[in-house]
Design a protein around this motif. Structure first.
Motif, PDB file in Angstrom:
ATOM      1  N   ASP A 255      27.263 -34.637 -21.966  1.00  0.00           N
ATOM      2  CA  ASP A 255      28.159 -35.530 -21.226  1.00  0.00           C
ATOM      3  C   ASP A 255      28.159 -35.101 -19.754  1.00  0.00           C
ATOM      4  OD1 ASP A 255      30.483 -36.712 -19.999  1.00  0.00           O
ATOM      5  OD2 ASP A 255      31.275 -37.096 -22.004  1.00  0.00           O
ATOM      6  N   PRO A 256      27.803 -35.985 -18.842  1.00  0.00           N
ATOM      7  CA  PRO A 256      27.723 -35.600 -17.418  1.00  0.00           C
ATOM      8  C   PRO A 256      29.049 -35.113 -16.857  1.00  0.00           C
ATOM      9  CG  PRO A 256      27.545 -37.989 -17.683  1.00  0.00           C
ATOM     10  CD  PRO A 256      27.426 -37.397 -19.047  1.00  0.00           C
ATOM     11  N   ARG A 257      30.157 -35.554 -17.449  1.00  0.00           N
ATOM     12  CA  ARG A 257      31.463 -35.095 -16.944  1.00  0.00           C
ATOM     13  C   ARG A 257      31.650 -33.606 -17.185  1.00  0.00           C
ATOM     14  NH1 ARG A 257      35.652 -38.777 -19.957  1.00  0.00           N
ATOM     15  NH2 ARG A 257      34.328 -38.031 -21.649  1.00  0.00           N
ATOM     16  N   ILE A 258      31.178 -33.127 -18.345  1.00  0.00           N
ATOM     17  CA  ILE A 258      31.287 -31.697 -18.642  1.00  0.00           C
ATOM     18  C   ILE A 258      30.455 -30.894 -17.654  1.00  0.00           C
ATOM     19  CG2 ILE A 258      30.612 -29.910 -20.284  1.00  0.00           C
ATOM     20  CD1 ILE A 258      31.566 -31.613 -22.519  1.00  0.00           C
ATOM     21  N   HIS A 259      29.250 -31.344 -17.395  1.00  0.00           N
ATOM     22  CA  HIS A 259      28.385 -30.628 -16.465  1.00  0.00           C
ATOM     23  C   HIS A 259      28.973 -30.640 -15.059  1.00  0.00           C
ATOM     24  CE1 HIS A 259      25.018 -29.763 -19.161  1.00  0.00           C
ATOM     25  NE2 HIS A 259      25.378 -30.873 -19.774  1.00  0.00           N
ATOM     26  N   ARG A 260      29.543 -31.747 -14.677  1.00  0.00           N
ATOM     27  CA  ARG A 260      30.160 -31.815 -13.357  1.00  0.00           C
ATOM     28  C   ARG A 260      31.374 -30.889 -13.296  1.00  0.00           C
ATOM     29  NH1 ARG A 260      29.233 -31.923  -8.189  1.00  0.00           N
ATOM     30  NH2 ARG A 260      30.891 -32.927  -6.975  1.00  0.00           N
ATOM     31  N   TYR A 261      32.139 -30.844 -14.365  1.00  0.00           N
ATOM     32  CA  TYR A 261      33.324 -29.981 -14.398  1.00  0.00           C
ATOM     33  C   TYR A 261      32.931 -28.519 -14.183  1.00  0.00           C
ATOM     34  CZ  TYR A 261      37.645 -27.755 -15.816  1.00  0.00           C
ATOM     35  OH  TYR A 261      38.781 -26.973 -15.817  1.00  0.00           O
ATOM     36  N   TRP A 262      31.934 -28.050 -14.927  1.00  0.00           N
ATOM     37  CA  TRP A 262      31.545 -26.641 -14.811  1.00  0.00           C
ATOM     38  C   TRP A 262      30.836 -26.364 -13.487  1.00  0.00           C
ATOM     39  CZ3 TRP A 262      34.306 -23.681 -17.451  1.00  0.00           C
ATOM     40  CH2 TRP A 262      34.677 -23.979 -18.774  1.00  0.00           C
ATOM     41  N   THR A 263      30.135 -27.345 -12.947  1.00  0.00           N
ATOM     42  CA  THR A 263      29.509 -27.167 -11.635  1.00  0.00           C
ATOM     43  C   THR A 263      30.571 -26.946 -10.564  1.00  0.00           C
ATOM     44  OG1 THR A 263      27.587 -28.518 -12.215  1.00  0.00           O
ATOM     45  CG2 THR A 263      28.079 -28.271  -9.872  1.00  0.00           C
ATOM     46  N   LEU A 264      31.624 -27.759 -10.597  1.00  0.00           N
ATOM     47  CA  LEU A 264      32.715 -27.609  -9.637  1.00  0.00           C
ATOM     48  C   LEU A 264      33.450 -26.283  -9.833  1.00  0.00           C
ATOM     49  CD1 LEU A 264      34.140 -31.243  -9.786  1.00  0.00           C
ATOM     50  CD2 LEU A 264      33.004 -30.177  -7.822  1.00  0.00           C
ATOM     51  N   THR A 265      33.629 -25.894 -11.094  1.00  0.00           N
ATOM     52  CA  THR A 265      34.304 -24.633 -11.376  1.00  0.00           C
ATOM     53  C   THR A 265      33.513 -23.461 -10.819  1.00  0.00           C
ATOM     54  OG1 THR A 265      35.311 -25.535 -13.390  1.00  0.00           O
ATOM     55  CG2 THR A 265      35.221 -23.144 -13.197  1.00  0.00           C
ATOM     56  N   GLU A 266      32.198 -23.488 -11.018  1.00  0.00           N
ATOM     57  CA  GLU A 266      31.342 -22.441 -10.449  1.00  0.00           C
ATOM     58  C   GLU A 266      31.419 -22.427  -8.927  1.00  0.00           C
ATOM     59  OE1 GLU A 266      27.647 -21.087 -13.027  1.00  0.00           O
ATOM     60  OE2 GLU A 266      27.478 -23.180 -12.414  1.00  0.00           O
ATOM     61  N   GLN A 267      31.454 -23.611  -8.343  1.00  0.00           N
ATOM     62  CA  GLN A 267      31.537 -23.711  -6.889  1.00  0.00           C
ATOM     63  C   GLN A 267      32.816 -23.067  -6.371  1.00  0.00           C
ATOM     64  OE1 GLN A 267      31.058 -27.741  -5.362  1.00  0.00           O
ATOM     65  NE2 GLN A 267      32.390 -27.306  -3.614  1.00  0.00           N
ATOM     66  N   LEU A 268      33.905 -23.265  -7.075  1.00  0.00           N
ATOM     67  CA  LEU A 268      35.201 -22.760  -6.627  1.00  0.00           C
ATOM     68  C   LEU A 268      35.398 -21.278  -6.939  1.00  0.00           C
ATOM     69  CD1 LEU A 268      37.316 -25.845  -7.722  1.00  0.00           C
ATOM     70  CD2 LEU A 268      36.929 -25.098  -5.359  1.00  0.00           C
ATOM     71  N   LEU A 269      34.770 -20.797  -8.007  1.00  0.00           N
ATOM     72  CA  LEU A 269      34.927 -19.392  -8.392  1.00  0.00           C
ATOM     73  C   LEU A 269      33.891 -18.480  -7.745  1.00  0.00           C
ATOM     74  CD1 LEU A 269      35.837 -19.637 -12.185  1.00  0.00           C
ATOM     75  CD2 LEU A 269      37.333 -18.986 -10.294  1.00  0.00           C
ATOM     76  N   GLY A 270      32.851 -19.055  -7.166  1.00  0.00           N
ATOM     77  CA  GLY A 270      31.845 -18.240  -6.502  1.00  0.00           C
ATOM     78  C   GLY A 270      30.882 -17.605  -7.481  1.00  0.00           C
ATOM     79  N   THR A 271      30.725 -16.290  -7.396  1.00  0.00           N
ATOM     80  CA  THR A 271      29.705 -15.596  -8.177  1.00  0.00           C
ATOM     81  C   THR A 271      30.136 -15.286  -9.601  1.00  0.00           C
ATOM     82  OG1 THR A 271      30.534 -13.464  -7.344  1.00  0.00           O
ATOM     83  CG2 THR A 271      28.756 -14.529  -6.102  1.00  0.00           C
ATOM     84  N   ARG A 272      31.404 -15.480  -9.927  1.00  0.00           N
ATOM     85  CA  ARG A 272      31.879 -15.149 -11.273  1.00  0.00           C
ATOM     86  C   ARG A 272      31.232 -16.075 -12.309  1.00  0.00           C
ATOM     87  NH1 ARG A 272      38.060 -16.113 -12.252  1.00  0.00           N
ATOM     88  NH2 ARG A 272      38.102 -15.134 -10.191  1.00  0.00           N
ATOM     89  N   LEU A 273      30.718 -15.486 -13.385  1.00  0.00           N
ATOM     90  CA  LEU A 273      30.092 -16.271 -14.443  1.00  0.00           C
ATOM     91  C   LEU A 273      31.158 -16.779 -15.411  1.00  0.00           C
ATOM     92  CD1 LEU A 273      27.432 -17.298 -15.583  1.00  0.00           C
ATOM     93  CD2 LEU A 273      27.320 -15.247 -17.010  1.00  0.00           C
ATOM     94  N   ILE A 274      31.164 -18.067 -15.665  1.00  0.00           N
ATOM     95  CA  ILE A 274      32.165 -18.693 -16.517  1.00  0.00           C
ATOM     96  C   ILE A 274      31.538 -19.078 -17.858  1.00  0.00           C
ATOM     97  CG2 ILE A 274      33.600 -19.532 -14.634  1.00  0.00           C
ATOM     98  CD1 ILE A 274      32.073 -22.145 -14.727  1.00  0.00           C
ATOM     99  N   VAL A 275      32.387 -19.567 -18.775  1.00  0.00           N
ATOM    100  CA  VAL A 275      31.906 -19.832 -20.130  1.00  0.00           C
ATOM    101  C   VAL A 275      31.064 -21.098 -20.221  1.00  0.00           C
ATOM    102  CG1 VAL A 275      33.914 -18.677 -21.122  1.00  0.00           C
ATOM    103  CG2 VAL A 275      33.943 -21.153 -20.831  1.00  0.00           C
ATOM    104  N   GLY A 276      31.201 -22.015 -19.267  1.00  0.00           N
ATOM    105  CA  GLY A 276      30.463 -23.266 -19.347  1.00  0.00           C
ATOM    106  C   GLY A 276      28.966 -23.082 -19.498  1.00  0.00           C
ATOM    107  N   PRO A 277      28.304 -22.348 -18.597  1.00  0.00           N
ATOM    108  CA  PRO A 277      26.860 -22.153 -18.729  1.00  0.00           C
ATOM    109  C   PRO A 277      26.476 -21.437 -20.018  1.00  0.00           C
ATOM    110  CG  PRO A 277      27.588 -21.585 -16.513  1.00  0.00           C
ATOM    111  CD  PRO A 277      28.831 -21.790 -17.326  1.00  0.00           C
ATOM    112  N   VAL A 278      27.346 -20.571 -20.526  1.00  0.00           N
ATOM    113  CA  VAL A 278      27.054 -19.859 -21.773  1.00  0.00           C
ATOM    114  C   VAL A 278      27.029 -20.846 -22.943  1.00  0.00           C
ATOM    115  CG1 VAL A 278      27.838 -18.062 -23.351  1.00  0.00           C
ATOM    116  CG2 VAL A 278      28.021 -17.718 -20.872  1.00  0.00           C
ATOM    117  N   HIS A 279      28.007 -21.734 -22.978  1.00  0.00           N
ATOM    118  CA  HIS A 279      28.026 -22.757 -24.033  1.00  0.00           C
ATOM    119  C   HIS A 279      26.805 -23.668 -23.924  1.00  0.00           C
ATOM    120  CE1 HIS A 279      31.726 -22.245 -26.325  1.00  0.00           C
ATOM    121  NE2 HIS A 279      32.320 -21.882 -25.212  1.00  0.00           N
TER     122      HIS A 279
END
Length: 303
Positions: A255-279
């Motif tokens: 779903d493109p919305r999920i990918h957009r959500y995690w892309t924005l989250t990564e943008q806002l958190l910087g270098t911290r790795l979040i669970v989205g890419p892991v899933h």
């Protein structure tokens, strides 16, 4: 008293009427003060007022209900909130002004819906608390700290737009169900031990995060086996080709919305790795090994 303190007579009368200064009346109706104590209190009131403290806070200091330090700390905290709100408003105004004319109305609506940083953050917290309901509050708090960006104190135009878009995605109809499907997989109502699943997935996430950081593409192996086993055990099932295909039933990972959500989250958190890419990595590995013909994005925003 006005000459002693440098305050206007009408101001001293006002403080008396507000109960900040004690006085009594002479036979002729004049206000009489205990000179030393009254002067000290009035000077304290004047100094605290000069720092912006309200009369209610000052009254609490004079009644010894809180110390001067406590009153100043409370006022400082209030100003921090006010400054954050003003900084968000300033960035929002600049963001609307910087938008191309054809996009200005849409950006105005986006930022108006977000209101301010604190309101937007509360929206994201509510969104994830609903999705993570089956697990303990302590784990939810830790998860939020690692995966939900806090609004910056002084956001840039780009940041305020990204944060507003993130909030809009979280509030979109059906988004909660879509993300819940990604985290809990097919038929989450069949999960008998959600806390156990969360705990086992937490350990696995650390290992898969290392693969994602190293740029290793999704593949079959121990990480995928542990992923499937964690879901099977939580449902009282066993790992099998049939069960692996069931995990992909109704998958929302593309779903493109999920990918957009995690892309924005990564943008806002910087270098911290979040669970989205892991899933995404685990989904891609599972889809590849089962021969599922779906578009798989290795990273949010990638292809």
């Amino acid at each position: 008293m006005a000459r002693r303190t440098g305050l206007a007579v009408r101001t001293i009368r006002f403080y008396c009427d507000e109960g900040l200064l004690e006085s009594h009346r002479s036979a002729g109706g004049h206000r009489l003060f205990e000179a030393g104590r009254a002067t000290e209190r009035l000077l304290l009131v004047r100094r605290l007022r000069a720092l912006g403290l309200g009369l209610a806070s000052i009254a609490e200091v004079l009644r010894e209900e809180r110390s001067i330090a406590e009153a100043i700390d409370a006022e400082s905290a209030r100003l921090d909130i006010e400054f954050r709100s003003i900084a968000w408003q300033r960035a929002s105004l600049r963001a609307v002004g910087a938008a191309p004319p054809a996009q200005r109305a849409a950006r105005l609506a986006l930022l108006a819906d977000a209101q301010d940083g604190d309101a937007a953050y509360d929206c994201l917290v509510r969104f994830w608390k609903q999705i993570l309901t089956p697990i303990s509050g302590r784990d939810v708090g830790a998860w939020l700290c690692g995966n939900v960006p806090e609004p910056p104190a002084d956001p840039s135009v780009e940041t305020v737009v990204a944060y507003a878009e993130l909030t809009a995605l979280a509030a979109a109809p059906g988004m909660s169900t879509t993300v819940r499907q990604q985290l809990w997989r097919a038929q989450p109502h069949l999960i008998r031990d959600p806390q156990g699943l969360y705990d086992r997935m937490g350990e696995l996430m650390i290992d898969v995060a290392a693969l994602v950081s190293a740029g290793i593409r999704p593949h079959a192996g121990s990480e995928l086996d542990r992923f499937v086993d964690a879901h099977a055990r939580a449902r009282g099932e066993r790992d099998s080709p049939r069960f692996r295909e069931q995990l992909l039933t109704g998958a929302t990972d593309t779903d493109p919305r999920i990918h957009r959500y995690w892309t924005l989250t990564e943008q806002l958190l910087g270098t911290r790795l979040i669970v989205g890419p892991v899933h995404h990595w685990l989904y891609a590995a599972l889809a590849h090994t089962t021969g599922t013909s779906q578009v798989v994005l290795d990273r949010p925003g990638g292809s």
